[in-house]
Design an enzyme around this catalytic site. Sequence first.
Site, PDB file in Angstrom:
ATOM      1  N   PRO A 134      32.493  36.794  29.478  1.00  0.00           N
ATOM      2  CA  PRO A 134      32.372  36.027  28.230  1.00  0.00           C
ATOM      3  C   PRO A 134      32.809  34.589  28.479  1.00  0.00           C
ATOM      4  CG  PRO A 134      34.350  37.399  28.185  1.00  0.00           C
ATOM      5  CD  PRO A 134      33.613  37.753  29.445  1.00  0.00           C
ATOM      6  N   MET A 135      31.946  33.627  28.144  1.00  0.00           N
ATOM      7  CA  MET A 135      32.273  32.213  28.335  1.00  0.00           C
ATOM      8  C   MET A 135      31.964  31.455  27.055  1.00  0.00           C
ATOM      9  SD  MET A 135      30.815  31.627  32.192  1.00  0.00           S
ATOM     10  CE  MET A 135      29.366  32.692  31.952  1.00  0.00           C
ATOM     11  N   VAL A 136      32.970  30.833  26.480  1.00  0.00           N
ATOM     12  CA  VAL A 136      32.798  30.093  25.233  1.00  0.00           C
ATOM     13  C   VAL A 136      31.695  29.050  25.420  1.00  0.00           C
ATOM     14  CG1 VAL A 136      33.899  28.526  23.600  1.00  0.00           C
ATOM     15  CG2 VAL A 136      35.178  30.464  24.525  1.00  0.00           C
ATOM     16  N   CYS A 143      42.656  34.890  26.979  1.00  0.00           N
ATOM     17  CA  CYS A 143      42.445  33.448  26.855  1.00  0.00           C
ATOM     18  C   CYS A 143      43.789  32.721  26.874  1.00  0.00           C
ATOM     19  CB  CYS A 143      41.692  33.125  25.567  1.00  0.00           C
ATOM     20  SG  CYS A 143      41.406  31.349  25.356  1.00  0.00           S
ATOM     21  N   HIS A 154      41.870  40.334  34.644  1.00  0.00           N
ATOM     22  CA  HIS A 154      41.837  39.042  35.315  1.00  0.00           C
ATOM     23  C   HIS A 154      43.110  38.965  36.166  1.00  0.00           C
ATOM     24  CE1 HIS A 154      40.751  34.608  35.347  1.00  0.00           C
ATOM     25  NE2 HIS A 154      41.920  34.649  35.962  1.00  0.00           N
ATOM     26  N   ASN A 169      38.201  40.614  37.424  1.00  0.00           N
ATOM     27  CA  ASN A 169      37.701  39.288  37.076  1.00  0.00           C
ATOM     28  C   ASN A 169      38.556  38.224  37.764  1.00  0.00           C
ATOM     29  OD1 ASN A 169      37.929  37.178  34.175  1.00  0.00           O
ATOM     30  ND2 ASN A 169      36.314  37.151  35.698  1.00  0.00           N
TER      31      ASN A 169
END
Length: 329
Positions: free
Chosen positions: A32-34, A115, A182, A213
């Site tokens: 997922p990447m903003v 995040c 991550h 990740n």
Amino acid sequence: MPFKDPSQRSIPRTDIMQLFSTRNRPLNVCAPMVRYSKLPFRELVRRYNCDIVYTPMILADVFSASNYSRECEFSTNMLDDPVVIQFAASNGVDLANAAELAAPYVSGIDINCGCPQKWAINEKIGAHLMSDPESVRDMIRMTKARVNVPCSIKIRIHKDLRETEEFVKRALSVGVDFITVHGRTRRQKSTEPVSLEGMRFVKEVSTVPVLANGDVFSIDDAKMIVDATGVDGTMSARGILENPALFAGHKTTPWECIEDYVDLALSYGTNAFIFHHHLMYMFENTMSNAERRTFNSLTTIPSILDYLEEHYGLDIAQKRNRRRTAILI
């Protein structure tokens, strides 16, 4: 297809858990990447050996309260499969409400627990949740009671891995379906190497599939991480943004992939800022400094297309004809 009220219809979706159980190789996943994990990019990476694709992080409270947000933040179609929608939430009510609206259109619901941006920490979402395992447990429990698609979490590791173990065990106790880890703490910079030990530890203490990740910039990186940690697949963010054909084994973005992106972005409709930035990333390792300076100064879609036509021979009409022919064959 723009987001529709789930009372109207739903879209058949791939069973992600079956993907994990029947896989004959580690899974390849787009993170997922903003701003960047929108529908055209999701369709693009699927053409290049990506098995699962995530939406950008979406604020659950805004999504559940605003039809405008739903239409802007999430669009999908029959080709967008399997897709996992990622929500940021600080409580189970907001998350469950958003998940119930999205569930008919996705293969999974993911909770962002990673995040590290200051605004997210201040809102008690994202990596803040790594210090609040009880809230995460409640979010998983409440969401799973409301939807019939898998619920996952995307986490970071703690400096003390015993805290990570406790965090994971609480999530497992309420039926989390899979985990993405991550391999950095919330305070580590992206320039610091990921902790293979930390990712391997999460895999060892988990009873569900685990994705890793961080630092996946090539197919060789993905293989090394899988070999070192035993995870069920790898997820790429910065690497796949620079090279959407990463999981197909390409070292840099091939021209065909750039053509594909331009075609998809124009077909679906993409604003000039996102269109430009995607291409800037894709050309990062192939353009000369002088070329990059010129290309990066372009501000409109017509000027970008003119540049690509003049300097690279871009011909979208020909590209579309070739693709139609290939489909017919």
